[in-house]
Design a protein around this motif. Structure first.
Motif: not given
Length: 124
Positions: A35-45, A52-58
């Motif tokens: 997956m790709r995660v974008l923080d719109k405030l900082t512009g960090q990608v 499957a079954g895992d999770s991660r904090r961003f």
């Protein structure tokens, strides 16, 4: 009036015929998702891989991947994954559902700060 009924009947027949002839694509289950995660405030990608079954904090969100599927015999094909995204301090998920890699706008995550989209399934 009879002409309108005939036209309506023809349209219904055409739609039902196309629905019956639509091909159903067989899928295979991936071991996880990229997956790709974008923080719109900082512009960090960030590009991330989760099993499957895992999770991660961003930042203030946590992304959980339950399942990722792709067309059988084509791991690089159109992937779709079931994701749950929660924001810190909020009980209800901000997103829960299937996201399609080639069409993330069909079922997008609506969040003021973060965007998350599926790139592909992992197979090992």
């Amino acid at each position: 009036m009879t002409v309108m009924r005939s036209a309506l009947a023809a349209c219904i027949l055409a739609l039902s015929a196309s629905a019956v002839s639509a091909q159903q694509v067989e899928t295979a289950e991936g071991s996880g998702a990229e997956m790709r995660v974008l923080d719109k405030l900082t512009g960090q990608v960030q590009d991330v891989t989760l099993a499957a079954g895992d999770s991660r904090r961003f930042g203030r969100i946590e992304v959980d991947v339950r399942n990722c599927r792709y067309p059988s015999g084509d791991p690089a094909g159109d992937a779709f994954a079931f994701l749950t995204v929660r924001e810190t301090g909020i009980a209800d998920p901000v997103y829960r559902g299937w996201m399609i890699a080639t069409a993330p706008a069909l079922n997008p995550m609506d969040h003021p700060r973060y965007d998350v989209w599926v790139l592909r399934c992992t197979t090992s």
